[in-house]
Write an enzyme that holds these catalytic residues in place. Structure first.
Site, mmCIF file in Angstrom:
data_model
loop_
_atom_site.group_PDB
_atom_site.id
_atom_site.type_symbol
_atom_site.label_atom_id
_atom_site.label_comp_id
_atom_site.label_asym_id
_atom_site.label_seq_id
_atom_site.Cartn_x
_atom_site.Cartn_y
_atom_site.Cartn_z
ATOM 1 N N THR A 1 -7.682 -11.728 15.283
ATOM 2 C CA THR A 1 -6.776 -12.106 14.118
ATOM 3 C C THR A 1 -5.317 -12.256 14.421
ATOM 4 O OG1 THR A 1 -6.461 -9.875 13.557
ATOM 5 C CG2 THR A 1 -8.338 -10.574 12.730
ATOM 6 N N LYS B 1 -3.903 5.885 13.427
ATOM 7 C CA LYS B 1 -5.177 5.562 13.253
ATOM 8 C C LYS B 1 -6.249 6.749 13.523
ATOM 9 C CE LYS B 1 -5.125 1.226 12.218
ATOM 10 N NZ LYS B 1 -5.440 0.702 10.928
ATOM 11 N N VAL C 1 0.735 -1.410 -0.182
ATOM 12 C CA VAL C 1 -0.125 0.047 0.044
ATOM 13 C C VAL C 1 0.872 1.254 0.040
ATOM 14 C CG1 VAL C 1 -2.067 -0.922 1.139
ATOM 15 C CG2 VAL C 1 -0.502 -0.019 2.403
ATOM 16 N N TYR D 1 0.950 3.739 16.360
ATOM 17 C CA TYR D 1 -0.123 3.052 15.927
ATOM 18 C C TYR D 1 -1.308 4.112 16.222
ATOM 19 C CZ TYR D 1 -3.964 -0.464 15.172
ATOM 20 O OH TYR D 1 -4.804 -1.202 14.844
#
Ligand code: NAD
Length: 246
Positions: free
Chosen positions: A188, A157, A62, A153
């Protein structure tokens, strides 16, 4: 079988496993054609094979503009519209402001933030030509509150949440909707990164007392991708079992 995404083509980044894979499966069940995009080639190819004629895999980092152009060209060269983009790819890092390096910070921002920017930019002109589209950006509960032990992180976000609103504002008159999704604890591979001493405890922080399956998030993303959410744009959709209520 209902067909809530009939005649839709969707790109799902980070689609080889986890939440992205659950979304790919659900979208195909609802009639979509899905381009699964990821850096995990063998997992992505196996999933696309399993989903049959309704899915293809393409390698996408990405952070790479050339990769994004190749994804868009593959679909438009095949005469497809680009109706849905799910910017789901992401990486997690446990770091602190006082103990993070510039390299770590930039790596997380590059994938989680620049990747979303490049993705929206890559599809926007096709969606404008069509005068329709739905972009779903996967943020996190870490994009709703400060998280001292996930500094980079959390910053990334929050940026996803901000980009979503600015893009929604810019694209609304072209009938392109842009929304963010804020998952809490989802089962996950990402959860395996939690430090071992935290792993047994994490679910106790959730008011509902459990983590969620990726399939539960896929239902929300499906709704945002479809016309059922036709008047929603620039909005935050929290799916966290109450984790962010305070
Ligand atoms: N699991 C959770 O508890 C949780 C909670 C909140 C938000 N999220 C977010 O949900 C999204 C999906 O994560 P997940 O839970 O399925 O975890 P995951 O680690 O299973 O999936 C992430 C996917 O992103 C892909 N990816 C990573 N870097 C990439 C890159 N440069 N280019 C393309 N693909 C790349 C990975 O290969 C992987 O397939 C992420 O954005 C994550 O931050 C996860």
């Amino acid at each position: 079988m209902s067909e809530r995404l009939k005649d839709c083509t969707a790109i799902i980044t980070g689609g080889a496993r986890g939440q992205g894979a659950a979304e790919a499966r659900r979208f195909v069940e609802e009639g979509a054609f899905v381009l699964i995009a990821d850096v995990l080639d063998s997992e992505g190819q196996a999933l696309a094979k399993d989903l049959g004629d309704s899915a293809v895999f393409q390698h996408l980092d990405v952070t790479d503009e050339g990769n994004w152009a190749a994804v868009v060209d593959r679909l438009t060269d095949a005469g497809r519209t680009i109706d849905v983009l799910v910017n789901n790819a992401g990486i997690l890092l446990f770091d602190r402001l006082t103990r993070s390096s510039r390299e770590d910070f930039e790596r997380v921002m590059d994938v989680n933030c620049t990747g979303v920017f490049l993705g929206m930019q890559a599809v926007a002109s096709e969606m404008k030509k069509q005068q329709s589209g739905s972009i779903v950006n996967i943020s996190s509960v870490a994009g709703l509150q400060g998280v001292g032990f996930q500094f980079s992180y959390s910053v990334s976000k929050w940026a996803v949440r901000g980009m979503t609103k600015s893009a929604a504002h810019e694209l609304a008159r072209d009938n392109i909707r842009v929304n963010s999704v804020h998952p809490g604890l989802i089962e996950t591979a990402m959860l395996d990164q939690f430090p071992e001493n935290l792993q047994p405890k994490v679910e106790s922080f959730v008011p509902m007392g459990r983590s969620a399956e990726a399939a539960e998030v896929a239902e929300l993303v499906l709704w945002l991708a479809s016309n059922e959410s036709s008047y929603c744009t620039g909005a935050e959709f929290v799916i966290d079992g109450g984790l962010s209520v305070g």
